[in-house]
Design a protein around this motif. Structure first.
Motif, mmCIF file in Angstrom:
data_model
loop_
_atom_site.group_PDB
_atom_site.id
_atom_site.type_symbol
_atom_site.label_atom_id
_atom_site.label_comp_id
_atom_site.label_asym_id
_atom_site.label_seq_id
_atom_site.Cartn_x
_atom_site.Cartn_y
_atom_site.Cartn_z
ATOM 1 N N PRO A 298 41.225 42.360 36.577
ATOM 2 C CA PRO A 298 42.277 42.035 35.606
ATOM 3 C C PRO A 298 42.264 40.546 35.272
ATOM 4 C CG PRO A 298 43.205 42.177 37.793
ATOM 5 C CD PRO A 298 41.748 42.552 37.932
ATOM 6 N N LEU A 299 42.879 40.194 34.181
ATOM 7 C CA LEU A 299 43.018 38.794 33.763
ATOM 8 C C LEU A 299 41.663 38.102 33.640
ATOM 9 C CD1 LEU A 299 45.973 37.861 36.161
ATOM 10 C CD2 LEU A 299 46.120 38.812 33.862
ATOM 11 N N ALA A 300 40.667 38.826 33.161
ATOM 12 C CA ALA A 300 39.326 38.256 33.078
ATOM 13 C C ALA A 300 39.279 37.047 32.152
ATOM 14 C CB ALA A 300 38.339 39.322 32.601
ATOM 15 N N ASP A 301 40.112 37.036 31.110
ATOM 16 C CA ASP A 301 40.094 35.936 30.150
ATOM 17 C C ASP A 301 40.778 34.685 30.679
ATOM 18 O OD1 ASP A 301 38.812 37.594 28.380
ATOM 19 O OD2 ASP A 301 40.663 38.234 27.369
ATOM 20 N N ASP A 302 41.483 34.782 31.806
ATOM 21 C CA ASP A 302 42.194 33.625 32.343
ATOM 22 C C ASP A 302 41.295 32.684 33.126
ATOM 23 O OD1 ASP A 302 44.420 34.689 31.222
ATOM 24 O OD2 ASP A 302 45.281 35.475 33.068
ATOM 25 N N PHE A 303 40.107 33.122 33.485
ATOM 26 C CA PHE A 303 39.186 32.282 34.253
ATOM 27 C C PHE A 303 38.326 31.494 33.258
ATOM 28 C CE2 PHE A 303 40.155 36.083 36.715
ATOM 29 C CZ PHE A 303 40.634 35.527 37.884
ATOM 30 N N THR A 304 38.658 30.230 33.091
ATOM 31 C CA THR A 304 38.028 29.436 32.031
ATOM 32 C C THR A 304 37.121 28.323 32.556
ATOM 33 O OG1 THR A 304 40.022 28.045 31.963
ATOM 34 C CG2 THR A 304 39.913 29.905 30.425
ATOM 35 N N SER A 305 37.458 27.711 33.683
ATOM 36 C CA SER A 305 36.660 26.592 34.177
ATOM 37 C C SER A 305 35.428 27.090 34.937
ATOM 38 C CB SER A 305 37.509 25.701 35.091
ATOM 39 O OG SER A 305 37.854 26.398 36.274
ATOM 40 N N PHE A 306 34.521 26.165 35.212
ATOM 41 C CA PHE A 306 33.278 26.521 35.916
ATOM 42 C C PHE A 306 33.578 27.031 37.332
ATOM 43 C CE2 PHE A 306 29.979 25.192 38.939
ATOM 44 C CZ PHE A 306 28.912 25.926 38.457
ATOM 45 N N SER A 307 34.474 26.356 38.051
ATOM 46 C CA SER A 307 34.771 26.756 39.434
ATOM 47 C C SER A 307 35.415 28.136 39.486
ATOM 48 C CB SER A 307 35.679 25.719 40.093
ATOM 49 O OG SER A 307 36.904 25.601 39.366
ATOM 50 N N GLN A 308 36.293 28.416 38.525
ATOM 51 C CA GLN A 308 36.944 29.719 38.495
ATOM 52 C C GLN A 308 35.945 30.834 38.216
ATOM 53 O OE1 GLN A 308 39.898 29.130 35.479
ATOM 54 N NE2 GLN A 308 41.216 27.847 36.760
ATOM 55 N N ARG A 309 35.087 30.629 37.252
ATOM 56 C CA ARG A 309 34.111 31.655 36.913
ATOM 57 C C ARG A 309 33.066 31.822 38.016
ATOM 58 N NH1 ARG A 309 33.084 30.989 30.354
ATOM 59 N NH2 ARG A 309 35.259 31.385 29.769
ATOM 60 N N LEU A 310 32.711 30.713 38.693
ATOM 61 C CA LEU A 310 31.776 30.819 39.811
ATOM 62 C C LEU A 310 32.378 31.664 40.928
ATOM 63 C CD1 LEU A 310 29.127 29.974 41.185
ATOM 64 C CD2 LEU A 310 30.341 27.928 42.029
ATOM 65 N N LEU A 311 33.668 31.474 41.194
ATOM 66 C CA LEU A 311 34.339 32.271 42.227
ATOM 67 C C LEU A 311 34.347 33.746 41.852
ATOM 68 C CD1 LEU A 311 36.026 32.503 44.789
ATOM 69 C CD2 LEU A 311 38.051 31.942 43.427
ATOM 70 N N VAL A 312 34.601 34.063 40.585
ATOM 71 C CA VAL A 312 34.617 35.455 40.135
ATOM 72 C C VAL A 312 33.230 36.068 40.280
ATOM 73 C CG1 VAL A 312 34.945 36.957 38.144
ATOM 74 C CG2 VAL A 312 36.558 35.111 38.588
ATOM 75 N N VAL A 313 32.185 35.301 39.939
ATOM 76 C CA VAL A 313 30.813 35.809 40.066
ATOM 77 C C VAL A 313 30.485 36.118 41.528
ATOM 78 C CG1 VAL A 313 28.378 35.180 39.839
ATOM 79 C CG2 VAL A 313 29.961 34.700 37.970
ATOM 80 N N ILE A 314 30.909 35.226 42.436
ATOM 81 C CA ILE A 314 30.649 35.451 43.867
ATOM 82 C C ILE A 314 31.382 36.706 44.348
ATOM 83 C CG2 ILE A 314 31.018 34.514 46.182
ATOM 84 C CD1 ILE A 314 30.635 31.730 44.986
ATOM 85 N N VAL A 315 32.632 36.871 43.893
ATOM 86 C CA VAL A 315 33.404 38.061 44.290
ATOM 87 C C VAL A 315 32.745 39.330 43.780
ATOM 88 C CG1 VAL A 315 35.595 39.264 43.957
ATOM 89 C CG2 VAL A 315 35.587 36.830 44.497
ATOM 90 N N CYS A 316 32.253 39.287 42.528
ATOM 91 C CA CYS A 316 31.618 40.474 41.937
ATOM 92 C C CYS A 316 30.316 40.833 42.625
ATOM 93 C CB CYS A 316 31.381 40.265 40.447
ATOM 94 S SG CYS A 316 32.889 40.171 39.452
ATOM 95 N N ILE A 317 29.513 39.807 42.966
ATOM 96 C CA ILE A 317 28.172 40.059 43.537
ATOM 97 C C ILE A 317 28.247 40.375 45.025
ATOM 98 C CG2 ILE A 317 25.917 39.028 43.985
ATOM 99 C CD1 ILE A 317 26.195 37.472 41.411
ATOM 100 N N LEU A 318 29.104 39.655 45.763
ATOM 101 C CA LEU A 318 29.140 39.815 47.220
ATOM 102 C C LEU A 318 30.383 40.569 47.693
ATOM 103 C CD1 LEU A 318 27.958 36.232 48.298
ATOM 104 C CD2 LEU A 318 26.590 38.311 48.045
ATOM 105 N N GLY A 319 31.560 40.202 47.169
ATOM 106 C CA GLY A 319 32.798 40.778 47.680
ATOM 107 C C GLY A 319 32.963 42.250 47.372
ATOM 108 N N VAL A 320 32.688 42.643 46.125
ATOM 109 C CA VAL A 320 32.904 44.046 45.731
ATOM 110 C C VAL A 320 32.014 44.995 46.523
ATOM 111 C CG1 VAL A 320 32.730 45.669 43.814
ATOM 112 C CG2 VAL A 320 33.730 43.416 43.431
ATOM 113 N N PRO A 321 30.686 44.743 46.681
ATOM 114 C CA PRO A 321 29.867 45.669 47.503
ATOM 115 C C PRO A 321 30.330 45.753 48.957
ATOM 116 C CG PRO A 321 28.473 44.293 46.121
ATOM 117 C CD PRO A 321 29.849 43.718 46.039
ATOM 118 N N ILE A 322 30.723 44.610 49.533
ATOM 119 C CA ILE A 322 31.159 44.623 50.933
ATOM 120 C C ILE A 322 32.467 45.369 51.076
ATOM 121 C CG2 ILE A 322 31.939 43.169 52.855
ATOM 122 C CD1 ILE A 322 30.003 41.031 51.900
ATOM 123 N N PHE A 323 33.378 45.134 50.153
ATOM 124 C CA PHE A 323 34.692 45.756 50.236
ATOM 125 C C PHE A 323 34.608 47.245 49.943
ATOM 126 C CE2 PHE A 323 39.184 46.432 49.235
ATOM 127 C CZ PHE A 323 39.800 45.662 50.209
#
Length: 323
Positions: A298-323
């Motif tokens: 949710p709120l995908a459009d709210d992540f605008t800065s580089f650090s925010q989008r990097l965190l989302v990418v890490i969650v998608c690549i590593l967090g979602v498969p583990i969880f």
């Protein structure tokens, strides 16, 4: 004809624009302290309830009968009346109870949907929900009575002999679950008023106990019980690790989003004159993290800065498969 269609489309657009303006001009929700607490950490009560249920699951599964037959051999033997009543309970009443639970869930869900989006073609749903609820009351009451009276023939209670009905009524959590589900509807039944929510679908939880007696599903359920009892420590360790991961990512989301309040604010609610910030605390952030870990993002459009989008990418690549 074309002109009429164009006029209708223009009228619809004006109505939609007017509705959007009314929504924008609507007064925001002024949050009290209790409202803020419920938004930030109130949802954790549901998670805590699930955790408690998980903690009691081994004992719950251990209470299910290993013997697939309807009656357990041994003394004391149940009376013929209890045997026949128990067969009636298993073969007739239990399937009807399942159907009643599904029907109440369907009509209640449709009625609550109607409360937010009215449809003249479905105006009969509130009445249908009311009728279904009132018809279900005597059925559930009969189910509770037959369950208690046939307890001496129930594999889970037959060893208690003549005391089985009393013990089943007093300490059987399946019986009390049915009582809890039917009490609000019973009060409405005698008052002839719609006073409470229809919680009769709670009786569907007892399908777990029903399945333990059915020859088609009983062996599979008992195999699951055996596996769970053998591996529950590993599962507990796994859930603990996932909980730590969840809290850690929630903290990272809070740090990353707190610096850009404008993108994480909810204008529909205000706290002390300021729009409510979705990531103001770690518990509040954990709610959106949980949705992200489940793949909803949710709120995908709210992540605008580089650090925010990097965190989302890490969650998608590593967090979602583990969880």
């Amino acid at each position: 004809d074309k002109k009429e269609e164009e006029d209708e489309e223009a009228g619809e657009k004006k109505c939609e624009a007017k509705e959007d303006e009314e929504e924008d001009d609507a007064d925001p929700w002024q949050l009290a302290v209790w409202d803020l607490i419920k938004l930030d950490v109130g949802w954790l009560a549901g998670f805590l309830a699930i955790g408690i249920c998980f903690a009691y699951l081994p004992s719950l599964l251990g209470a299910l009968e290993d013997d697939p037959s309807d009656f357990r051999e041994g003394v004391p033997q149940p009376s013929d009346f209890a045997r026949k009543l128990f067969r009636f309970q298993v073969r007739i009443v239990d399937p009807v109870v399942v159907f009643v639970g599904i029907a109440n869930f369907f009509f209640f869900a449709m009625e609550t949907e109607m409360a937010f989006k009215e449809d003249p073609e479905l105006s009969w749903l509130p009445h249908a929900n009311r009728v279904c609820q009132m018809v279900s009351v005597p059925i559930i009451c009969i189910s509770i009575i037959t369950r208690v009276l046939s307890a001496s023939a129930n594999p889970s209670w037959c060893l208690y002999g003549s005391a089985a009905p009393v013990l089943c009524l007093l300490i059987d959590y399946w019986t009390w679950l049915d009582v809890l589900a039917v009490v609000p509807s019973v009060l409405e039944f005698f008052n002839s008023k719609d006073l409470y929510y229809n919680i009769l679908p709670l009786i569907l939880i007892r399908t777990l106990e029903m399945c333990s007696r059915w020859p088609q599903t009983g062996p599979g359920l008992r195999a699951f019980r055996s596996t769970f009892q053998d591996e529950w420590r590993i599962l507990l360790s796994l859930f603990t690790m996932l909980f730590v991961l969840w809290v850690m990512i929630g903290g990272l989301y809070r740090v990353a989003m707190h610096s850009s309040k404008s993108t994480s604010e909810w204008p529909a609610a205000e706290w002390k004159g300021q729009p409510y910030e979705r990531f103001a605390s770690i518990p509040s952030s954990m709610f959106y993290v949980l949705l992200s870990l489940m793949g909803e993002h949710p709120l995908a459009d709210d992540f605008t800065s580089f650090s925010q989008r990097l965190l989302v990418v890490i969650v998608c690549i590593l967090g979602v498969p583990i969880f």
